[in-house]
Design a protein around this motif. Structure first.
Motif, PDB file in Angstrom:
ATOM      1  N   VAL A 264     -24.740  36.406  -1.679  1.00  0.00           N
ATOM      2  CA  VAL A 264     -24.552  37.539  -2.596  1.00  0.00           C
ATOM      3  C   VAL A 264     -25.714  37.635  -3.574  1.00  0.00           C
ATOM      4  O   VAL A 264     -26.159  38.728  -3.943  1.00  0.00           O
ATOM      5  N   LYS A 265     -26.254  36.487  -3.987  1.00  0.00           N
ATOM      6  CA  LYS A 265     -27.367  36.466  -4.931  1.00  0.00           C
ATOM      7  C   LYS A 265     -28.674  36.964  -4.321  1.00  0.00           C
ATOM      8  O   LYS A 265     -29.562  37.421  -5.041  1.00  0.00           O
TER       9      LYS A 265
ATOM     10  N   THR B 229     -16.860  32.101 -14.270  1.00  0.00           N
ATOM     11  CA  THR B 229     -17.864  32.876 -14.992  1.00  0.00           C
ATOM     12  C   THR B 229     -19.109  32.044 -15.273  1.00  0.00           C
ATOM     13  O   THR B 229     -20.245  32.493 -15.052  1.00  0.00           O
TER      14      THR B 229
ATOM     15  N   VAL C 111     -13.135  34.537  -7.067  1.00  0.00           N
ATOM     16  CA  VAL C 111     -13.974  35.697  -6.738  1.00  0.00           C
ATOM     17  C   VAL C 111     -14.274  36.603  -7.936  1.00  0.00           C
ATOM     18  O   VAL C 111     -15.447  36.880  -8.239  1.00  0.00           O
ATOM     19  N   PRO C 112     -13.269  37.106  -8.688  1.00  0.00           N
ATOM     20  CA  PRO C 112     -13.577  38.067  -9.759  1.00  0.00           C
ATOM     21  C   PRO C 112     -14.460  37.485 -10.857  1.00  0.00           C
ATOM     22  O   PRO C 112     -15.406  38.145 -11.317  1.00  0.00           O
ATOM     23  N   THR C 113     -14.174  36.256 -11.278  1.00  0.00           N
ATOM     24  CA  THR C 113     -14.929  35.684 -12.392  1.00  0.00           C
ATOM     25  C   THR C 113     -16.344  35.293 -11.982  1.00  0.00           C
ATOM     26  O   THR C 113     -17.278  35.410 -12.776  1.00  0.00           O
TER      27      THR C 113
ATOM     28  N   LEU D 205     -22.204  36.414 -12.068  1.00  0.00           N
ATOM     29  CA  LEU D 205     -23.422  36.801 -11.362  1.00  0.00           C
ATOM     30  C   LEU D 205     -24.065  38.026 -12.008  1.00  0.00           C
ATOM     31  O   LEU D 205     -25.295  38.086 -12.181  1.00  0.00           O
ATOM     32  N   LEU D 206     -23.254  39.014 -12.373  1.00  0.00           N
ATOM     33  CA  LEU D 206     -23.786  40.218 -13.006  1.00  0.00           C
ATOM     34  C   LEU D 206     -24.398  39.893 -14.366  1.00  0.00           C
ATOM     35  O   LEU D 206     -25.462  40.419 -14.720  1.00  0.00           O
TER      36      LEU D 206
ATOM     37  N   GLY E 190     -20.938  31.448 -11.967  1.00  0.00           N
ATOM     38  CA  GLY E 190     -21.689  32.618 -11.520  1.00  0.00           C
ATOM     39  C   GLY E 190     -22.954  32.824 -12.320  1.00  0.00           C
ATOM     40  O   GLY E 190     -24.022  33.127 -11.759  1.00  0.00           O
TER      41      GLY E 190
ATOM     42  N   VAL F 290     -21.732  32.702  -2.262  1.00  0.00           N
ATOM     43  CA  VAL F 290     -22.359  33.061  -3.535  1.00  0.00           C
ATOM     44  C   VAL F 290     -23.867  33.206  -3.383  1.00  0.00           C
ATOM     45  O   VAL F 290     -24.476  34.162  -3.899  1.00  0.00           O
TER      46      VAL F 290
ATOM     47  N   LEU G 250     -18.140  36.853  -9.707  1.00  0.00           N
ATOM     48  CA  LEU G 250     -18.889  38.110  -9.656  1.00  0.00           C
ATOM     49  C   LEU G 250     -19.305  38.559 -11.051  1.00  0.00           C
ATOM     50  O   LEU G 250     -20.434  39.023 -11.256  1.00  0.00           O
ATOM     51  N   ALA G 251     -18.407  38.389 -12.028  1.00  0.00           N
ATOM     52  CA  ALA G 251     -18.751  38.743 -13.407  1.00  0.00           C
ATOM     53  C   ALA G 251     -19.899  37.877 -13.915  1.00  0.00           C
ATOM     54  O   ALA G 251     -20.837  38.369 -14.564  1.00  0.00           O
TER      55      ALA G 251
END
Length: 269
Positions: free
Chosen positions: A207-208, A163, A78-80, A85-86, A166, A204, A82-83
């Motif tokens: 979220v996108k 990462t 999850v955390p990586t 994706l940003l 994402g 994912v 999201l990073a």
């Protein structure tokens, strides 16, 4: 509705079928769809158009493999992710159409390069007498690869693949082959592989969706085109469910590699 030739519509329909198959039988097979969409549509708009079809196919994948996901691995990513994706959203906000097209081509070539390297390494291990076991995609994995990774190694893998996954999924919807490598390294059975991938990409891609809308990648004409292509996605998803236990995956993957390299080189040139 975009003004496209009959041949272009036929290629888009084939791409939509492959999207469905990639979700229920062969993860990563939609790299061909990525190349075709980016070649026939403006590169930025192609990512939005393909995203909507991927979401439709995700629903079929969850229906087919909803009970087989590894939630421990998903939470670790999850955390990586999201990073990534940003980072991808930031890149899309500043990149022009030509830049996005080139990045899609480079990403596809890198993914194919990783796949070919793994096959070469597995073949070399086989020739050296190392015991090999089949993987979910038909490529062998050596016994040394099958050893249980340490906690630090698992975290490092999650950071790198998460990462990159994402970023590639936000920029080019091309995280399928990237995450397939990670799921193979996790030593999943076939159903666990497909179930984990189904839930991962369903979440994912949803979220996108607001990012893609905010960046103007999804428009009215895009929606109309996707509505026309949804039946092809459904056909592909159902065909993949039927073929998953019957298809010669090795031959199909070789075709995917050749066609994806051709599509990536076309985008770069």
């Amino acid at each position: 509705m975009p003004e496209l030739t009959l041949l272009a519509w036929a290629l888009l329909a084939i791409s939509a079928v492959l999207v469905g198959i990639s979700k229920t039988a062969l993860p990563g097979a939609n790299t061909i769809s990525i190349a075709i969409f980016a070649a026939l549509l403006p590169a930025r708009e192609s990512t939005g158009a393909l995203l909507l079809l991927l979401i439709v196919a995700d629903m079929f994948a969850i229906w087919a493999y909803r009970k087989h996901a590894d939630w421990t691995v998903l939470r670790r990513l999850v955390p990586t992710v999201l990073a990534g994706l940003l980072l991808g959203a930031g890149f899309l906000a500043v990149a022009d159409d030509a830049g996005v097209r080139r990045v899609i081509g480079v990403i596809l070539l890198l993914v194919i390069g990783i796949t070919l390297w793994r096959r070469w390494a597995a073949h070399r291990s086989t020739r050296g007498g190392t015991t090999v076991a089949p993987t979910t995609t038909g490529a062998p994995t050596s016994s040394s690869e099958a050893s249980t990774p340490t906690r630090g190694a698992r975290r490092a893998q999650a950071a790198i693949y998460g990462t990159l996954g994402g970023f590639t999924t936000m920029v080019a919807n091309a995280a399928g082959p990237v995450m397939s490598m990670y799921f193979l390294a996790s030593r999943f059975s076939m159903k666990t592989f497909l179930g984990t991938a189904a839930w991962f990409f369903a979440v994912v891609n949803l979220v996108k969706l607001p990012f893609s809308i905010g960046l103007g990648l999804i428009t009215g004409p895009t929606l109309l085109m996707d509505l026309a292509l949804v039946p092809a996605v459904v056909i592909g998803a159902l065909a993949g469910r039927w073929l998953v236990a019957r298809m010669n995956q090795v031959l199909f993957e070789r075709l995917v590699v050749v066609l994806t390299i051709g599509g990536a080189v076309y985008l770069l040139l």
